[in-house]
Design a protein around this motif. Sequence first.
Motif, PDB file in Angstrom:
ATOM      1  N   ASP A 162       0.821  -1.215   0.000  1.00  0.00           N
ATOM      2  CA  ASP A 162       0.000   0.000   0.000  1.00  0.00           C
ATOM      3  C   ASP A 162       0.856   1.266   0.000  1.00  0.00           C
ATOM      4  OD1 ASP A 162      -2.069  -1.744   0.228  1.00  0.00           O
ATOM      5  OD2 ASP A 162      -2.525  -1.275   2.327  1.00  0.00           O
ATOM      6  N   SER A 163       1.890   1.262   0.837  1.00  0.00           N
ATOM      7  CA  SER A 163       2.715   2.462   0.968  1.00  0.00           C
ATOM      8  C   SER A 163       3.374   2.802  -0.378  1.00  0.00           C
ATOM      9  CB  SER A 163       3.784   2.233   2.036  1.00  0.00           C
ATOM     10  OG  SER A 163       4.697   3.297   2.061  1.00  0.00           O
ATOM     11  N   ARG A 187      -1.501   5.731   3.885  1.00  0.00           N
ATOM     12  CA  ARG A 187      -0.648   4.610   4.279  1.00  0.00           C
ATOM     13  C   ARG A 187       0.831   4.934   4.056  1.00  0.00           C
ATOM     14  NH1 ARG A 187      -1.106  -0.170   6.676  1.00  0.00           N
ATOM     15  NH2 ARG A 187      -0.587  -1.481   4.890  1.00  0.00           N
ATOM     16  N   PRO A 191       2.022   5.970   8.200  1.00  0.00           N
ATOM     17  CA  PRO A 191       1.863   4.545   8.480  1.00  0.00           C
ATOM     18  C   PRO A 191       1.613   4.303   9.974  1.00  0.00           C
ATOM     19  CG  PRO A 191       4.166   5.066   8.166  1.00  0.00           C
ATOM     20  CD  PRO A 191       3.404   6.318   7.804  1.00  0.00           C
ATOM     21  N   ASP A 262       5.664  -0.472   4.676  1.00  0.00           N
ATOM     22  CA  ASP A 262       4.287  -0.633   5.138  1.00  0.00           C
ATOM     23  C   ASP A 262       4.251  -0.670   6.666  1.00  0.00           C
ATOM     24  OD1 ASP A 262       2.694  -0.819   2.732  1.00  0.00           O
ATOM     25  OD2 ASP A 262       3.753  -2.689   2.320  1.00  0.00           O
ATOM     26  N   GLU A 264       4.124  -3.099   8.502  1.00  0.00           N
ATOM     27  CA  GLU A 264       3.354  -4.213   9.054  1.00  0.00           C
ATOM     28  C   GLU A 264       4.337  -5.141   9.775  1.00  0.00           C
ATOM     29  OE1 GLU A 264       0.215  -4.324   9.085  1.00  0.00           O
ATOM     30  OE2 GLU A 264      -0.321  -2.819   7.589  1.00  0.00           O
TER      31      GLU A 264
END
Lengths: 328, 328
Positions: A162-163, A187, A191, A262, A264
């Motif tokens: 996404d980023s 994003r 983030p 991202d 994550e």
Amino acid sequence: MDEFSFIRSIAPSAYQQSSIIKGIGDDAAVFRPSGQDVVTAVDTMVDGVHFSLETMKPYHIGYRALAANISDLAAMGSVPAFYLVSVVVPPEWNSTGLEELYRGMKDLAAQYRMDVIGGDTVSGSELSVSITVIGYVDKDKGRYRSDARAGDVVFVTGTLGDSRAGLECLLKGSTVNDEEKTFLIHRHQMPEPRASFAQALAGVERLALNDISDGMANEANEIAEASEVDIHLEKEQIPFTPTVKEFFSDYYDEWMLAGGEDFELMGTVSAEEWPEVIKAADRVGLKVSKVGIVKEKQKDNPMVYLHEQGTKRVVTKTGYTHLTKKGE
Amino acid sequence: MDEFSFIRSIAPSAYQQSSIIKGIGDDAAVFRPSGQDVVTAVDTMVDGVHFSLETMKPYHIGYRALAANISDLAAMGSVPAFYLVSVVVPPEWNSTGLEELYRGMKDLAAQYRMDVIGGDTVSGSELSVSITVIGYVDKDKGRYRSDARAGDVVFVTGTLGDSRAGLECLLKGSTVNDEEKTFLIHRHQMPEPRASFAQALAGVERLALNDISDGMANEANEIAEASEVDIHLEKEQIPFTPTVKEFFSDYYDEWMLAGGEDFELMGTVSAEEWPEVIKAADRVGLKVSKVGIVKEKQKDNPMVYLHEQGTKRVVTKTGYTHLTKKGE
């Protein structure tokens, strides 16, 4: 504005962390851990290398720089507590830009009740932001990339790429509709580090954890190397935002593996404890996906493989893939 | 050399600090304080602003950057333990220069058994070095600049102005003899933070302490402000290296007050405990000089005064002095 008056201007009027003994205003800060281990990391971002003022406002630069650091704390399973920040400011910056940069950090820090306890603002020709973060983790509960074991489930949080897609929208525009575009850009610029999820995992006995700052391909290889295991990823299981696959079909594979930033988390956990990870994700309202499994390593070097419709590709740290040869 | 292989190359093969749990090689480092308070500070130096490659080799840049940070820990009375370092490296630097810079830090760190536990080496257009240091101090034994009291003795360690004189020798040459010149240049390039002395002071009940990074005038004013007292300095008592007074007679006054970067310590202590300070200095082989006294503040703002042969001058933070007016 001179350095000293600026540092005083960013000193909190009240500290959130009860363990603070001495905040900003002396030669150094002092805090008192209450029987927990202390976790610390540093990360530096330079204008033109890690970000561009064309795609990020000063506010976002501050926000994202701190997010990247909090993400490192999350990947260790620790609770963020403090940060120290050092900014090299070029002559064309005015105090408003610098204040905005600090406000970006402060807004994110507030979500975690983090306190700024040190800082340095110095002149230079090129903007760079260096942040040191400090967090707490219960004794021997640090989450290391060396803790993956054969048989583990490999998982990631959120969606990947996404980023990078958000950056593409900023640089080149796209035909993505406005709502989706705003999501992807958000994003990229702001983030959300997965610190709450990492804390929700506290009850899990054994867990390998890495944050996805340089792309999934890199993080998977780091876990494989540190744990001396092979990691097998299933491409169909890797979570993505539909818009990314739809509008950036040429780049989607690359961004998923190597897009990075991202922030994550990627982890591995025993099959028995995998349901605990799902429950933890539920509790914090985060998506978590099983994306593969850990196996005993088959060759001298630990490897990462990507499986797709019967094919098996080797994945390097940089996200480059190639088909396995016979017997590989 | 890529960032990751470089960071691994600087990771210690063995750690000196027994409190280390996880060193370099994961998302963050982990350490375990054993009931002491943790002290931390960050300091950044930029090429052309804080140092010049014309007067410092890469080795000295690393050494001096860490020295400045250890000096902050010393000024809090704490024992140095760890450091994290972030270097922005311009394209014209090769790996040898960078290795030398790290070697400078490592050599100084070894003197204090400090371990490097984090680092980041990133590309940029301009060399800058940002270091975060972490140390330990016994609970409630942090030395604050707010702890000066009326009646205290004001003291400084070592001699003042040497570093500035060393810089002058490097920039303009001088007729100072070679041996003395080498001494002054060494004081500039490889200053010795007074951490051992600060530790030797552990038995002293109350102590205000500051390190002299921006000149005695600045540090005295900081102590005066934080403690809400007046500080009276006696010019004749301020310690100097004879060569500096002899060869730089035009600048000596200025350097003594505002030269900075000597990284000596300035402190105040009760007259009763002053002999303990002298003993501590003796134990570590360091000169310590009484340079003035602390008095109740006489005006709204705390003031610093310099007395010389019956005259009394006001000393500002920048080292500017002016004669007091009647009644001041």
